[in-house]
Every structure is written in C-alpha cells, then in structure tokens.
Design a protein around this motif. Structure first.
Motif, PDB file in Angstrom:
ATOM      1  N   GLU A  91      40.895 -52.227   6.541  1.00 11.73           N
ATOM      2  CA  GLU A  91      39.523 -52.534   7.116  1.00 11.73           C
ATOM      3  C   GLU A  91      39.386 -52.305   8.378  1.00 11.73           C
ATOM      4  O   GLU A  91      40.379 -51.576   9.152  1.00 11.73           O
ATOM      5  CB  GLU A  91      39.434 -54.302   7.449  1.00 11.73           C
ATOM      6  N   TYR A  92      38.325 -52.205   8.979  1.00 11.86           N
ATOM      7  CA  TYR A  92      38.109 -51.884  10.464  1.00 11.86           C
ATOM      8  C   TYR A  92      37.230 -53.025  11.238  1.00 11.86           C
ATOM      9  O   TYR A  92      36.410 -53.800  10.530  1.00 11.86           O
ATOM     10  CB  TYR A  92      37.485 -50.602  10.724  1.00 11.86           C
ATOM     11  N   ASP A 117      47.348 -58.926   2.032  1.00 15.78           N
ATOM     12  CA  ASP A 117      46.315 -58.872   1.078  1.00 15.78           C
ATOM     13  C   ASP A 117      45.058 -59.215   2.352  1.00 15.78           C
ATOM     14  O   ASP A 117      45.537 -59.013   3.404  1.00 15.78           O
ATOM     15  CB  ASP A 117      46.413 -60.080   0.150  1.00 15.78           C
ATOM     16  N   ARG A 118      43.674 -59.363   1.874  1.00 13.98           N
ATOM     17  CA  ARG A 118      42.685 -59.464   2.756  1.00 13.98           C
ATOM     18  C   ARG A 118      42.828 -60.622   3.706  1.00 13.98           C
ATOM     19  O   ARG A 118      42.925 -60.443   4.571  1.00 13.98           O
ATOM     20  CB  ARG A 118      41.473 -59.683   2.010  1.00 13.98           C
ATOM     21  N   TYR A 119      43.399 -61.903   3.193  1.00 12.86           N
ATOM     22  CA  TYR A 119      43.583 -62.923   4.045  1.00 12.86           C
ATOM     23  C   TYR A 119      44.835 -62.636   5.192  1.00 12.86           C
ATOM     24  O   TYR A 119      44.604 -62.988   6.212  1.00 12.86           O
ATOM     25  CB  TYR A 119      43.738 -64.082   3.298  1.00 12.86           C
ATOM     26  N   GLY A 120      45.600 -61.692   4.852  1.00  8.78           N
ATOM     27  CA  GLY A 120      46.884 -61.473   5.652  1.00  8.78           C
ATOM     28  C   GLY A 120      46.414 -60.672   6.569  1.00  8.78           C
ATOM     29  O   GLY A 120      46.666 -60.635   7.857  1.00  8.78           O
ATOM     30  N   LEU A 121      45.108 -59.691   6.383  1.00  9.72           N
ATOM     31  CA  LEU A 121      44.375 -59.012   7.584  1.00  9.72           C
ATOM     32  C   LEU A 121      43.908 -59.611   8.276  1.00  9.72           C
ATOM     33  O   LEU A 121      43.516 -59.524   9.679  1.00  9.72           O
ATOM     34  CB  LEU A 121      43.561 -57.882   6.702  1.00  9.72           C
ATOM     35  N   PHE A 122      43.074 -60.665   7.748  1.00  6.61           N
ATOM     36  CA  PHE A 122      42.481 -61.559   8.554  1.00  6.61           C
ATOM     37  C   PHE A 122      43.181 -62.374   9.666  1.00  6.61           C
ATOM     38  O   PHE A 122      42.827 -62.346  11.041  1.00  6.61           O
ATOM     39  CB  PHE A 122      41.494 -62.803   7.854  1.00  6.61           C
ATOM     40  N   ALA A 180      34.554 -57.368  11.453  1.00  5.26           N
ATOM     41  CA  ALA A 180      35.422 -56.890  10.409  1.00  5.26           C
ATOM     42  C   ALA A 180      34.696 -56.633   9.190  1.00  5.26           C
ATOM     43  O   ALA A 180      33.799 -57.286   8.586  1.00  5.26           O
ATOM     44  CB  ALA A 180      36.773 -57.695  10.127  1.00  5.26           C
ATOM     45  N   THR A 181      35.110 -55.274   8.619  1.00  6.48           N
ATOM     46  CA  THR A 181      34.474 -54.858   7.557  1.00  6.48           C
ATOM     47  C   THR A 181      35.715 -54.233   6.912  1.00  6.48           C
ATOM     48  O   THR A 181      36.477 -53.537   7.121  1.00  6.48           O
ATOM     49  CB  THR A 181      33.527 -53.561   7.807  1.00  6.48           C
TER      50      THR A 181
END
Length: 413
Positions: free
Chosen positions: A35-36, A141-146, A355-356
């Motif tokens: 993501e960015y 995963d995506r929540y980890g990125l968050f 975030a995207t």
C-alpha cells in the motif's frame, strides 16, 4: 524485538497455507501485499525514517526467514535500506510514483535470506509524498499494514504509546487452536455446511491460476451512497456491508441465473486473540452461501446475508484452504467481496494522510473491495480481476452494471 540471533518456530496455519501457495507460484510475486500512504504536506525525512525503523524493529514478523519446510526462523534485526525516491521533476509525478510502485510489486521476496519487506518515501513535490511499503503476505496481511501505518504515525508525531506485542503468543495460540475441541467443532460445522454446496458460479466460465498482478478499476462514490445503503440496511436491521454483499449476490444471479451463489468474505480473525496488536498474517477467506431465488428483493437478500454471516462468523478461523482440500474441490467460492469499513485517519505533523491498498495478494477470479468513507468522504470501490480471465473491457462493463444496481438500491429493496 527480542534480542537473540535465531529462534525456530513452527508455522501458523495461515502461514502454512500461504507458503504452500507461494511454492506453487513460479514467479513468487503473487503473494506481495502493498500500500501507499498519501501524505498531504512536507515531512521531516530523518524523523520519518527513525519512526519507520523503530516500528519495523518492533514487528517480529518482518524479521522472519523460512529456510526449512514447515518452520520459520525469527532472526535478529538486519540492516535494511529506507529509500527516498524523487519523481517531482516528472511531467506527471503521481503516475510516475504509481509506475515505480507497481514495478516493485513484481519483485519476489527472498524468503530464505530476506528481507521480506521494502519501504520508500516517494516525493511528488515539496508538499506531497507517498510512503510505500510492501511485504510478503506470509509476514503481513492488510490489517498488519494498517498497524504499521498507525505506529509510524504515532512515533513520528512524538508519541511513545505501546509497542507491538510479540509474535510468539500468536503462533502458540494458533497451535493450541489446531489441537482444540474448538477446531474440531469448526471443522465439523464447515463440512456439514458444504456437504451439498453448489459449484461456485462466476462472471466468467473460464478458469486460470491466481494472478500476481490484477486489472483494477476504481470508482469513488458520493457520501449519499452510504446513506442509501444504510437506508436499505435499516429495513432488515443490519448494516450497509450486508447490503453491498447482497448486491454482489444479486448481480451474480442477474448474470448467471444461479439460484445460489457462494462468495468469499475475507476475515481478519483477530477478535479476542493474541494477534490484535501484532503485525502479522492471520486473515482467512470465509465462504458464504447466499440463496438468490428469483424475485428476492435486496432487503430480503441483505437479511439472509446478515444471518449467514452471524451463523458462520464464530467458525471463521478454520482455514478455507483446508476445507477446500477436504472437500476435494478446485475452489470454494466465486467472487470475493472485501468490506473495509475501517475509517482511520493518519497525520504527520498535522498533515492528513490517506492509505491506499495496491495489492492484498493473489486474485483468483474477481475481488470487489468496498472502503468505507474516510474523513467525511464517500465510499471507494475497487474491482480487481485476474487478467487471465477478464479483459479491461469486461471489467469496465461489470463494474458499471454493478454500480447501476447499487445506485437503484433503495428502489430495488
């Protein structure tokens, strides 16, 4: 992060499934997640790098290695490069930044020697930057990125807060679950529920392996769209996410004529677990059976979806890849509907940041991701399609037809 050189642990069930899929993928890049964060203002580069390095040091999963089948090694923090990329002189800086990030997504992570991640701060101008971070899905995963986003923002802004929790309790908890009566109950639930399951229908009759890259079409809707969905949801005492899932089911019925569809519904699988404050990979895709009889209204379908989610949610930890293997079927579900209702706001020195997601991993068929409105904005819908199954024109047609259906939701209800 724990200060020792190397410690060997078993894999979690999620990691085991991801690594099995990774080794079946000759390119190795299909399982990158990235993501960015679009920062609308200048940042102090040294302070930003310091915050990022501290957050990475706290995240055990970013320091894993996988040299032996069935195991993972947690190694001491190794040197890594925080990159600064300047595209401000380009005629279209945003396009140049996106091209740079998408090219990086094609680079496979080295699971044996590392690193599992890459970070860069891309300057589009003196007052706009993209913070890009990419990881292999076996780590985040995506929540980890968050979680990583939130922690870097907190540290950059001068907060200390609580560091990430360690990864080992997550691994131990997963191992205990695999030996528990709860795991056996969850397995029996899914085997019973899918004993007579239909063959999943899709918007295409073709089949292809999951793709490393996806065709994407994105549309942003006005804030009133959320209000329309909420109006329909109020009629069956549920939430707008059930309405959107029901609309996908209704659209599949419209295209295929199927009286029942099976959708994939990603779940974080972190509620009341040790993983709540641990950047790692725990998500699972839960198969959701939805009856779509002719003449059923959107309100009726949304009510059925809400009830199905309520019944299935307590069993969401049982891995869908295990269920597929036990049922001896090539796939469990057709399109995936990924609801992201989280509306979190980041800031750096008071400058807003959004975030995207660029990639959440491989796309088997079609993934429809709905992002809730952020900072008062309307929802955003991403259509990500396997390019071996859909052309750009196919995706445009399906997206527009689906949006037309959503636009008429109150009347269709």
């Amino acid at each position: 992060m724990t200060a020792f050189s190397t410690t060997r642990w078993p894999l979690s069930a999620a990691q085991n499934g991801i690594l099995s899929a990774h080794h079946a993928d000759p390119g190795g890049a299909a399982h990158n997640v990235a993501e960015y964060v679009d920062i609308a203002g200048p940042v102090d580069l040294d302070r930003f790098e310091s915050a990022s390095r501290r957050a990475v040091a706290e995240a055990d999963a970013l320091h894993l290695r996988f040299p032996v089948v069935g195991c993972q090694d947690l190694v001491s923090a190794r040197p890594w490069r925080f990159e600064v990329v300047d595209v401000s002189a380009d005629a279209d800086p945003a396009a140049a930044a996106l091209a740079w990030m998408r090219a990086d997504l094609d680079a496979p992570a080295n699971l044996v020697d590392g690193p599992l991640f890459r970070q860069a701060l891309i300057a589009l101008s003196s007052t706009r930057l993209f913070w890009y971070h990419r990881s292999h899905r076996v780590a985040l995963d995506r929540y980890g990125l968050f979680l990583l986003d939130r922690r870097v923002s907190e540290l950059y802004n001068g907060g200390s807060g609580e560091p990430f929790d360690p990864l080992r309790p997550v691994v131990d908890e997963d191992a205990a679950y695999a030996l528990s009566a709860g795991w056996r109950r969850d397995r029996r639930f899914w085997l019973d529920r899918f004993a007579d399951a239909p063959v999943p229908v899709s918007l295409t009759e073709a089949a292809a392996p999951p793709s490393a890259g996806a065709l994407r079409r994105t549309v942003s809707l006005p804030r009133t769209a959320l209000e329309d969905w909420a109006e329909v949801a109020s009629r069956c005492r549920t939430n707008w996410s059930a309405v959107v899932i029901a609309a996908v089911a209704a659209y599949l019925r419209h295209v295929t004529g199927a009286a029942e569809v099976v959708l994939g519904l990603p779940r974080m699988c972190r509620r009341r677990t040790a993983a709540l404050n641990v950047p790692c990979s725990t998500s699972n895709t839960m198969p959701l059976r939805v009856l779509t009889p002719p003449g059923a209204t959107l309100t009726e379908l949304a009510g059925d979806v809400a009830e199905e989610v309520k019944v299935c949610q307590p069993h969401e930890r049982y891995r869908s890849d295990l269920l597929r293997q036990e049922l001896h079927v090539p796939r469990l579900f057709g399109p995936v509907v990924d609801i992201n209702p989280i509306s979190y706001e980041l800031s750096f020195d008071g400058h807003p940041a959004v975030a995207t997601t660029l990639s959440s991993g491989p796309v088997e068929d079609l993934t429809i991701t709905v992002h809730g409105g952020q900072a008062g904005a309307g929802p955003r819908i991403d259509f990500d399609a396997n390019p071996a199954l859909y052309s750009a024109d196919d995706l445009t047609v399906h997206q527009q037809a689906f949006l037309d259906l959503l636009e008429t939701a109150p009347a269709f209800a």
